[in-house]
Motif scaffolding. Sequence first.
Motif, short mmCIF file in Angstrom:
data_model
loop_
_atom_site.label_atom_id
_atom_site.label_comp_id
_atom_site.label_asym_id
_atom_site.label_seq_id
_atom_site.Cartn_x
_atom_site.Cartn_y
_atom_site.Cartn_z
N ARG A 327 -43.74 63.68 41.79
CA ARG A 327 -42.68 63.29 41.77
C ARG A 327 -42.09 62.06 41.68
O ARG A 327 -42.66 61.02 41.95
CB ARG A 327 -42.80 63.72 43.08
CG ARG A 327 -40.90 64.08 43.83
CD ARG A 327 -40.72 65.01 45.29
NE ARG A 327 -41.45 66.05 44.18
CZ ARG A 327 -40.61 67.37 44.47
NH1 ARG A 327 -39.15 66.94 43.67
NH2 ARG A 327 -41.55 68.76 44.18
N SER A 328 -41.40 61.75 40.87
CA SER A 328 -40.72 60.39 41.28
C SER A 328 -39.10 61.04 40.36
O SER A 328 -38.28 61.53 39.99
CB SER A 328 -41.32 59.77 39.38
OG SER A 328 -40.45 58.22 38.90
N LEU A 332 -40.09 66.59 39.96
CA LEU A 332 -41.73 66.36 39.18
C LEU A 332 -42.02 66.80 38.05
O LEU A 332 -41.33 66.38 36.95
CB LEU A 332 -42.78 67.84 39.45
CG LEU A 332 -42.86 67.90 40.78
CD1 LEU A 332 -43.53 69.95 41.14
CD2 LEU A 332 -44.16 66.82 41.61
N THR A 606 -49.86 64.07 55.54
CA THR A 606 -50.68 64.63 53.83
C THR A 606 -51.37 65.93 53.84
O THR A 606 -52.17 66.15 54.59
CB THR A 606 -51.42 63.56 53.58
OG1 THR A 606 -50.71 62.10 53.67
CG2 THR A 606 -52.01 63.74 52.40
N GLU A 629 -41.10 69.44 53.22
CA GLU A 629 -40.49 68.29 53.00
C GLU A 629 -40.80 67.28 53.22
O GLU A 629 -40.16 66.02 52.92
CB GLU A 629 -39.07 68.79 52.96
CG GLU A 629 -38.75 69.75 52.14
CD GLU A 629 -37.54 70.66 52.58
OE1 GLU A 629 -36.58 70.18 53.24
OE2 GLU A 629 -36.65 71.23 51.00
N THR A 632 -46.40 63.71 52.59
CA THR A 632 -46.88 64.21 51.30
C THR A 632 -47.89 65.16 51.20
O THR A 632 -48.59 65.00 51.98
CB THR A 632 -47.15 63.26 51.14
OG1 THR A 632 -46.32 61.69 51.78
CG2 THR A 632 -48.06 62.85 49.83
N SER A 647 -43.65 70.06 46.16
CA SER A 647 -44.93 69.07 46.46
C SER A 647 -44.69 67.79 45.95
O SER A 647 -43.84 67.11 44.43
CB SER A 647 -46.50 70.14 45.94
OG SER A 647 -47.03 71.09 46.39
N ASP A 648 -45.59 66.24 46.25
CA ASP A 648 -45.31 65.05 45.24
C ASP A 648 -46.04 65.21 44.80
O ASP A 648 -45.68 64.71 43.36
CB ASP A 648 -45.90 64.05 46.59
CG ASP A 648 -44.60 64.47 47.56
OD1 ASP A 648 -43.28 64.75 47.60
OD2 ASP A 648 -45.07 64.83 49.03
#
Length: 879
Positions: A327-328, A332, A606, A629, A632, A647-648
């Motif tokens: 994720r950025s 994603l 996490t 949400e 991580t 998801s991250d």
Amino acid sequence: MEVPVSEDPKAEAVEGLEEVPVQLGRQRPTLTRFAPENPKPIEITDPVEITVDGRTMTVQNGDLLIDAVERHGVYIPRFCYHPRMEPVGMCRMCLVEIEGPRGTALLPSCMQRVSDGMVVNAESPGALKAQDGVIEYLLINHPLDCPVCDKGGECPLQDQSMAYGPGESRFVEEKRHYEKPISLSETVYLDRERCILCDRCTRFADEVAGDPLITFMNRGNNTEIATFPDEPFASYFSGNTVQICPVGALTAKPYRFKARPWDLTEVESTCTSCSVGCRVTVQSSRDELLRLQGVDSDPVNWGWLCDRGRFGFEANKTDRILQPMARSGGELAPVRWSEAYSAAVAAIKSSLDHGGPDSIGVLGGARLTNEAAYAWTKLAKGVWGTDNVDAQLGDGLPAELALGLPAATIDDVCEPGGTVLYLGPDPREELPVLYLRLRHAVTTDRVTLINAAAVPGSLDGLARVSLGVPMGELGRAVAALLGVGSEPSGSVNPQLLSEAAKLIEGEGPLRVVLGRRSLSEGYGPVADAVAAIREARPDATFLTALRRSNVRGALELGMAPGLLPGRMTLDAGRDYFSGYWHTVPATAGLDAAGIVEAAADGRISTLILLGADPISDLVADVDAVAALERATVISLATHHSDSTLVSDVVLPVSAHGEVGGTTVNMEGRVTALGRRVTTPGSTRADWVIAAELSERLGTDLGLTSIEAIDSEIEHAVPTFAGADLGKLEDPGRQDGVVVPILDDVAWTEAGLPDRLSFEPGDPTQVPAISSYSLRLVLVRRLYDSGTMLDSMPSSRPLTVAPEARLNPADFSPLGVDEGANLTLRTPSGAITVPARSDEAVARGNLELSGAAQAGALALCDPDAPLTEVRIETVDGGLS
């Protein structure tokens, strides 16, 4: 079984030819044989001697002649005969001459039982002429389109025409023609021109599957296979008819015109669509999976597959995640593996540094191989030290029920003359091939079945008694059935309880199939039922009906809170595993619901998802969306789901047929998984990701290959000691081994820690039903929508739409109309579905199907004995 080549050329001609010399005329070629339907060797307990073509054979008294001689290397040609169905003698291809008191007679060998002194002439001129005639008759109208037929190259008619036919035809007339292909269902097509009326497909549908949806139509030369008007061949097992069809009359849409048999390479493997663990061959061409075929594994599936398992390979090629994503900027985006690993490692390291091991949670594991499950268990519990690990999502059984009871195998449950108490989900919907085995056991092997389902299902027509135990009342009903406890039996019909009690009191062991009858019924009633059975019948054994594919293997390898590999509790096995692992968790962790709730509260920072989708699949009254949400999330998946999309970090992993290893089915049978194709894109095996993450965090797992993991499992996990996992693909071992290998005596003598066992608790208090609510019964169907089914193009149209079914008598008091949209509300939330009337639903119940699509799982709590719902109309009025 490969039969030695004999001097008799006819004995060498069979299906699956390796070499077929082209010869004309009536001379019979010498052929190399491979018979996939060849009967397996049996133990001869009542030997008799027969003479076949001058050769004396010792066979089992009462065996069918066609089977008995084949075990001695004499192959009698056939079309209609199948060893897993009753013989009918329709095709007459297996005619042989048998000498009797009134002379010699031509008789079908598939209908004759051997007896002492029987004299058989399978190579006499009369028998050969009869076989010539049958082949010539079949080829009068059968099209000679072998080059374009899907069956070409593996067709018994093609093979036997060369080996047993006259070699030429006297007919020059035009062959008949029909419209083709005819779609019998979403996945099965019929080419009527090719049908030889062997009756295999119709007999399978009627005798084996119990779905008599195809039959013969018309008479004489116009006889053909057809479905009933406006009724498709809607069987969960229709693909089996394609596999057993001896010609190309029935073909499967996913494989049709995709490859020729000689283009295919194959490896034997295990189906992973559910926990039955059917043995299959995975076939590919040009590095692409094209077909799954059933393998006749005697202790498991007998060669049968359900359609979801048979055609599940389509998901391997559709909508796959092919590269890592991170994720950025809120989205994603694809990244390199090094970047994905760095993001995952940073999240894990931050959690360990700031919150300690308890700030990490791991959900899932039933999709993994045993090797991957052990690698992730060792990483989470043996390196990080977290016990927040759960392979189940509130949809199975606690480990002490799944692993801590005297075990029964599928063969034990289906043992002729036995008694089975069924306390599980509808097997036809959730464990389809187990349903086929149970059906055969009841209809053929005189097994007495007592069904305790809450709603009507596939076992009603098979069970001697169907108790109709309401939701939440399973424990008290079973206690009343067995005459233990003092609580009332609830609302179960006393006469039915009395009839069932008499059946259970009969001779022989009691086998119990144990599972969750519905996800809206909690663990408590199931545990109460087990406690009553253990008190009344200590000799009872249990087959755990868990749905997810390798959930049994994940539990065996410690993927549950408070559990270590080898069925050891955390406290009992701490010292033992300290010799194999870097660390062992200090305290017992959280289950799936607890992990998600802790993530929502911020206590778990996490969250690692191993093929799990808690947003869609978690059975708990917690907000999985909020949890994912806030934490991580690192997701290992083959396809996108609701959970991967939030998801991250998303790590793409290998799917069935792309990775080797082993799996464990519902009875504890360990079998091999075969790798046939290369993993697409940059996907990687789950165990490889575990090893890489561990190394990047500064710890070497010591797991460098599947062989190395198998070796460590056999040394460190006592239940697998002696399994010899690396040799399960060897000839004679494909049926696998059942764990634990060591019995209780050997376990104690080895000085190993105590194994997990079931300990009864306090009886569950079932609340009185409110007159303002209904009991919710969540019904899972084979074609409930889900990530994998949505990626199967041929099966996707079969998806079941969610709907609420009520007894017609409940419609009027509730002010509900047929087809109206209803809101079902519990303290946990609400969903809206259409209403349908169904007289089979008991009054006071609400049966909800398609639960995965409807989001109904979030309404349920596995710790509560049952779920009550209130109904509102869509306009907000209370019904």
